[in-house]
Design a protein around this motif. Structure first.
Motif, PDB file in Angstrom:
ATOM      1  N   ALA A  34       0.873  -1.186   0.000  1.00 38.01           N
ATOM      2  CA  ALA A  34       0.000   0.000   0.000  1.00 38.01           C
ATOM      3  C   ALA A  34       0.902   1.226   0.000  1.00 38.01           C
ATOM      4  N   ALA A  35       0.450   2.298  -0.619  1.00 31.79           N
ATOM      5  CA  ALA A  35       1.243   3.534  -0.662  1.00 31.79           C
ATOM      6  C   ALA A  35       1.143   4.271   0.665  1.00 31.79           C
ATOM      7  N   CYS A  36      -0.060   4.268   1.249  1.00 24.51           N
ATOM      8  CA  CYS A  36      -0.219   4.919   2.540  1.00 24.51           C
ATOM      9  C   CYS A  36      -1.468   4.396   3.223  1.00 24.51           C
ATOM     10  N   ALA A  37      -1.544   4.662   4.497  1.00 28.50           N
ATOM     11  CA  ALA A  37      -2.653   4.178   5.309  1.00 28.50           C
ATOM     12  C   ALA A  37      -3.169   5.329   6.167  1.00 28.50           C
ATOM     13  N   ASN A  38      -4.489   5.371   6.348  1.00 20.94           N
ATOM     14  CA  ASN A  38      -5.088   6.295   7.313  1.00 20.94           C
ATOM     15  C   ASN A  38      -5.814   5.441   8.351  1.00 20.94           C
ATOM     16  N   VAL A  39      -5.419   5.575   9.599  1.00 23.90           N
ATOM     17  CA  VAL A  39      -6.039   4.800  10.675  1.00 23.90           C
ATOM     18  C   VAL A  39      -7.026   5.700  11.418  1.00 23.90           C
ATOM     19  N   ILE A  40      -8.305   5.374  11.331  1.00 22.26           N
ATOM     20  CA  ILE A  40      -9.373   6.136  11.982  1.00 22.26           C
ATOM     21  C   ILE A  40      -9.684   5.476  13.325  1.00 22.26           C
ATOM     22  N   PRO A  41      -9.507   6.240  14.433  1.00 19.36           N
ATOM     23  CA  PRO A  41      -9.622   5.629  15.767  1.00 19.36           C
ATOM     24  C   PRO A  41     -11.036   5.618  16.345  1.00 19.36           C
ATOM     25  N   GLU A  42     -11.184   4.838  17.449  1.00 19.49           N
ATOM     26  CA  GLU A  42     -12.374   4.934  18.306  1.00 19.49           C
ATOM     27  C   GLU A  42     -13.696   4.717  17.552  1.00 19.49           C
ATOM     28  N   VAL A  43     -13.693   3.787  16.632  1.00 20.47           N
ATOM     29  CA  VAL A  43     -14.917   3.496  15.870  1.00 20.47           C
ATOM     30  C   VAL A  43     -15.708   2.435  16.641  1.00 20.47           C
ATOM     31  N   THR A  44     -17.012   2.604  16.692  1.00 22.21           N
ATOM     32  CA  THR A  44     -17.843   1.568  17.331  1.00 22.21           C
ATOM     33  C   THR A  44     -18.440   0.685  16.240  1.00 22.21           C
ATOM     34  N   SER A  45     -18.154  -0.610  16.328  1.00 23.63           N
ATOM     35  CA  SER A  45     -18.687  -1.554  15.337  1.00 23.63           C
ATOM     36  C   SER A  45     -19.846  -2.320  15.930  1.00 23.63           C
ATOM     37  N   VAL A  46     -20.888  -2.482  15.124  1.00 22.97           N
ATOM     38  CA  VAL A  46     -22.084  -3.220  15.553  1.00 22.97           C
ATOM     39  C   VAL A  46     -22.301  -4.345  14.541  1.00 22.97           C
ATOM     40  N   TYR A  47     -22.468  -5.569  15.018  1.00 21.45           N
ATOM     41  CA  TYR A  47     -22.657  -6.710  14.115  1.00 21.45           C
ATOM     42  C   TYR A  47     -23.337  -7.837  14.881  1.00 21.45           C
ATOM     43  N   LYS A  48     -23.845  -8.794  14.139  1.00 21.39           N
ATOM     44  CA  LYS A  48     -24.517  -9.925  14.791  1.00 21.39           C
ATOM     45  C   LYS A  48     -23.567 -11.116  14.722  1.00 21.39           C
ATOM     46  N   TRP A  49     -23.371 -11.822  15.838  1.00 20.09           N
ATOM     47  CA  TRP A  49     -22.505 -12.994  15.844  1.00 20.09           C
ATOM     48  C   TRP A  49     -23.246 -14.100  16.585  1.00 20.09           C
ATOM     49  N   GLN A  50     -23.535 -15.169  15.858  1.00 20.70           N
ATOM     50  CA  GLN A  50     -24.311 -16.297  16.410  1.00 20.70           C
ATOM     51  C   GLN A  50     -25.597 -15.795  17.057  1.00 20.70           C
ATOM     52  N   GLY A  51     -26.315 -14.929  16.286  1.00 18.33           N
ATOM     53  CA  GLY A  51     -27.657 -14.494  16.670  1.00 18.33           C
ATOM     54  C   GLY A  51     -27.700 -13.374  17.684  1.00 18.33           C
ATOM     55  N   LYS A  52     -26.496 -12.934  18.193  1.00 16.52           N
ATOM     56  CA  LYS A  52     -26.506 -11.900  19.236  1.00 16.52           C
ATOM     57  C   LYS A  52     -25.861 -10.614  18.696  1.00 16.52           C
ATOM     58  N   ILE A  53     -26.429  -9.439  19.012  1.00 10.44           N
ATOM     59  CA  ILE A  53     -25.844  -8.164  18.570  1.00 10.44           C
ATOM     60  C   ILE A  53     -24.624  -7.880  19.432  1.00 10.44           C
ATOM     61  N   GLU A  54     -23.499  -7.666  18.769  1.00 11.08           N
ATOM     62  CA  GLU A  54     -22.235  -7.382  19.455  1.00 11.08           C
ATOM     63  C   GLU A  54     -21.810  -5.946  19.143  1.00 11.08           C
ATOM     64  N   GLU A  55     -21.154  -5.314  20.115  1.00 12.16           N
ATOM     65  CA  GLU A  55     -20.621  -3.954  19.902  1.00 12.16           C
ATOM     66  C   GLU A  55     -19.180  -3.935  20.379  1.00 12.16           C
ATOM     67  N   ASP A  56     -18.254  -3.567  19.470  1.00 20.56           N
ATOM     68  CA  ASP A  56     -16.835  -3.525  19.825  1.00 20.56           C
ATOM     69  C   ASP A  56     -16.224  -2.176  19.456  1.00 20.56           C
ATOM     70  N   GLN A  57     -15.184  -1.805  20.174  1.00 21.39           N
ATOM     71  CA  GLN A  57     -14.388  -0.648  19.776  1.00 21.39           C
ATOM     72  C   GLN A  57     -13.367  -1.127  18.744  1.00 21.39           C
ATOM     73  N   GLU A  58     -13.334  -0.505  17.593  1.00 24.88           N
ATOM     74  CA  GLU A  58     -12.395  -0.916  16.548  1.00 24.88           C
ATOM     75  C   GLU A  58     -11.705   0.308  15.950  1.00 24.88           C
ATOM     76  N   HIS A  59     -10.774   0.057  15.054  1.00 23.64           N
ATOM     77  CA  HIS A  59     -10.097   1.115  14.292  1.00 23.64           C
ATOM     78  C   HIS A  59     -10.215   0.762  12.825  1.00 23.64           C
ATOM     79  N   VAL A  60     -10.591   1.750  11.998  1.00 20.88           N
ATOM     80  CA  VAL A  60     -10.698   1.508  10.556  1.00 20.88           C
ATOM     81  C   VAL A  60      -9.361   1.875   9.907  1.00 20.88           C
ATOM     82  N   VAL A  61      -8.876   0.995   9.032  1.00 19.26           N
ATOM     83  CA  VAL A  61      -7.634   1.269   8.300  1.00 19.26           C
ATOM     84  C   VAL A  61      -7.992   1.437   6.824  1.00 19.26           C
ATOM     85  N   ILE A  62      -7.726   2.614   6.280  1.00 16.87           N
ATOM     86  CA  ILE A  62      -7.945   2.903   4.867  1.00 16.87           C
ATOM     87  C   ILE A  62      -6.583   2.803   4.172  1.00 16.87           C
TER      88      ILE A  62
END
Lengths: 115, 115, 115
Positions: A34-62
């Protein structure tokens, strides 16, 4: 503005911690995947895992790169990522300024990128 | 990496508060309208409203889904959003890892997504 | 949801400080080169410069506009940006809600945007 001379993309990755995010960013840029990366902090991710809604703190990497490196890039990200099914997809770049586009090509050209 | 078996998109929404952002994220994932959401906090939005430049604190919600759910997704977001004209558009996913792509299809397939 | 009546894009810019990011956002919206801007703060950028890995704190500016304004928008951003090779590329908007799409067209139509 020009349509990129070679197809260029933005890769979108989510990481479970700042450490993983920065390791993905540093490794892929160092290895000219990759030529460069932008790391976006403190993102809240919401997703379903085995039928349950999960919420995690994540970082997005562009990650900005050329299409021809995407296969290698996604394999390398997987090797650095703790998740079984890491989020990894690309969006095609439509137009780009010639100088920034040229810099992306140079930065991901393993022969030129090292110097 | 593969071109998605079915067309997949990223929907981009802005929300005036963390509450609205998280309600959009939780509701659309629970109802299998989106596979997952990333809520980006503390974004400053600049726009013109009735001739005056306005600046607000907002949260960006990135929703990953299949194209076939976009109509329903946008209607549901509108029903949860206080603005008269909410920001809602999509970007087409170009390539995706087969496992993450498969997970998006499963997570937005109402019959499988519930179990 | 509709395919935009006129081609619309998201422009992606990175800025070395909040001041530069907000100047880009305010100026381009005031001059009807973009309908609105979202400034994402506290982003860590990783890139290689003259063979060395660099890490900077930056701000990402997401600008929503019509394709016909992109040339002017990129030139204006360059005039406001301290970097020799600013990051500037666009992603094509695939689908958009008719009202938000209409608002983007009105906001970037210099004749209507002023009133």
């Amino acid at each position: 503005m020009t349509t990129p001379a070679v197809k260029m993309v933005v890769a979108y990755v989510t990481a479970p911690s700042k450490e993983v995010a920065m390791t993905v960013a540093r490794t892929t840029v160092t290895e000219a995947l990759a030529a460069c990366a932008n790391v976006i902090p403190e993102v809240t991710s919401v997703y379903k895992w085995q039928g349950k809604i999960e919420e995690d703190q994540e970082h997005v990497v562009i990650l900005k790169t050329v299409e021809s490196k995407v296969e290698e890039l996604s394999a390398r990200v997987r090797s650095l990522h703790p998740a079984e099914t890491p989020c990894f997809f690309t969006l095609a770049i439509d137009k780009i300024t010639p100088d920034f586009g040229g810099w992306i090509v140079d930065s991901t050209n393993s022969s030129t990128a090292k110097h």
